[in-house]
Design a protein around this motif. Structure first.
Motif, mmCIF file in Angstrom:
data_model
loop_
_atom_site.group_PDB
_atom_site.id
_atom_site.type_symbol
_atom_site.label_atom_id
_atom_site.label_comp_id
_atom_site.label_asym_id
_atom_site.label_seq_id
_atom_site.Cartn_x
_atom_site.Cartn_y
_atom_site.Cartn_z
ATOM 1 N N UNK A 35 0.847 -1.182 0.000
ATOM 2 C CA UNK A 35 0.000 0.000 0.000
ATOM 3 C C UNK A 35 0.886 1.236 0.000
ATOM 4 N N UNK A 36 0.815 2.049 -1.033
ATOM 5 C CA UNK A 36 1.715 3.191 -1.227
ATOM 6 C C UNK A 36 3.168 2.707 -1.155
ATOM 7 N N UNK A 37 3.461 1.719 -1.974
ATOM 8 C CA UNK A 37 4.750 1.026 -1.923
ATOM 9 C C UNK A 37 5.932 1.960 -2.156
ATOM 10 N N UNK A 38 6.935 1.806 -1.304
ATOM 11 C CA UNK A 38 8.192 2.545 -1.425
ATOM 12 C C UNK A 38 9.320 1.580 -1.133
ATOM 13 N N UNK A 39 10.376 1.645 -1.943
ATOM 14 C CA UNK A 39 11.535 0.785 -1.745
ATOM 15 C C UNK A 39 12.754 1.642 -1.427
ATOM 16 N N UNK A 40 13.690 1.057 -0.704
ATOM 17 C CA UNK A 40 14.937 1.763 -0.379
ATOM 18 C C UNK A 40 15.792 1.919 -1.628
ATOM 19 N N UNK A 41 15.679 0.972 -2.548
ATOM 20 C CA UNK A 41 16.455 0.938 -3.776
ATOM 21 C C UNK A 41 16.421 -0.475 -4.316
ATOM 22 N N UNK A 42 17.429 -0.838 -5.093
ATOM 23 C CA UNK A 42 17.520 -2.199 -5.618
ATOM 24 C C UNK A 42 18.919 -2.717 -5.357
ATOM 25 N N UNK A 43 19.019 -4.012 -5.128
ATOM 26 C CA UNK A 43 20.301 -4.656 -4.868
ATOM 27 C C UNK A 43 20.142 -6.162 -5.029
#
Length: 164
Positions: A35-43
């Motif tokens: 829900x209202x997705x947020x990611x720190x980044x990709x790795x």
């Protein structure tokens, strides 16, 4: 009867099921990630000390606890990693790039915004792409400086994709 929702694989509580709270809590954990997705980044591998609720996009080649989870969203909880496979048109906010990322055609596309028009402060500033503008030529009076300026404007409009 299905045991999970079709889009995000949220577990259903089934009649007569033991430990229903486990399934309910698993569904809430996935909703919290999506829900209202947020990611720190990709790795490609998990961070050493993730904080509760931290979410990442798993890069290829995935390693460690993320092995065989390429392109999935990985969310850390107190009881370990939870994974969600992306579905077509899913969007997340990438905190590292400060831009939206979108899952489309089997991959994550960064910083791509699709719209039919752009409105800033109530005024439309960009609309449908217009046909090309020919470079000036001919005429009775030739002003090389003016033509050079117009040519630069045409190049800028083409570079920005506003004309063909």
């Amino acid at each position: 009867m299905n045991e999970a929702t079709p889009r995000f694989d949220l577990p259903f509580i089934l009649p007569g099921q033991a430990q229903k709270e486990m399934f309910h809590n698993e569904a809430l954990t996935r909703i919290d990630a999506l829900l209202h997705a947020a990611v720190e980044g990709s790795r490609p591998a998990p961070p050493e000390a993730p904080a509760d609720g931290e979410c990442w996009i798993v890069e290829s080649p995935a390693a460690g606890a993320w092995a065989d989870r390429e392109q999935m969203l990985a969310m850390w909880t107190g009881s370990g990693w939870r994974f969600v496979a992306p579905s077509e048109a899913m969007s997340v906010w990438n905190k590292a790039s400060n831009m939206p990322w979108r899952w489309t055609s089997g991959g994550w596309a960064a910083a791509e915004v699709r719209a039919s028009r752009l409105i800033v402060d109530g005024s439309q500033v960009v609309a449908k792409r217009q046909p090309g503008v020919p470079s000036p030529s001919g005429g009775t009076t030739i002003d090389a400086e003016a033509r050079a300026a117009v040519d630069l404007l045409i190049v800028a409009l083409r570079t920005h994709g506003l004309i063909d």
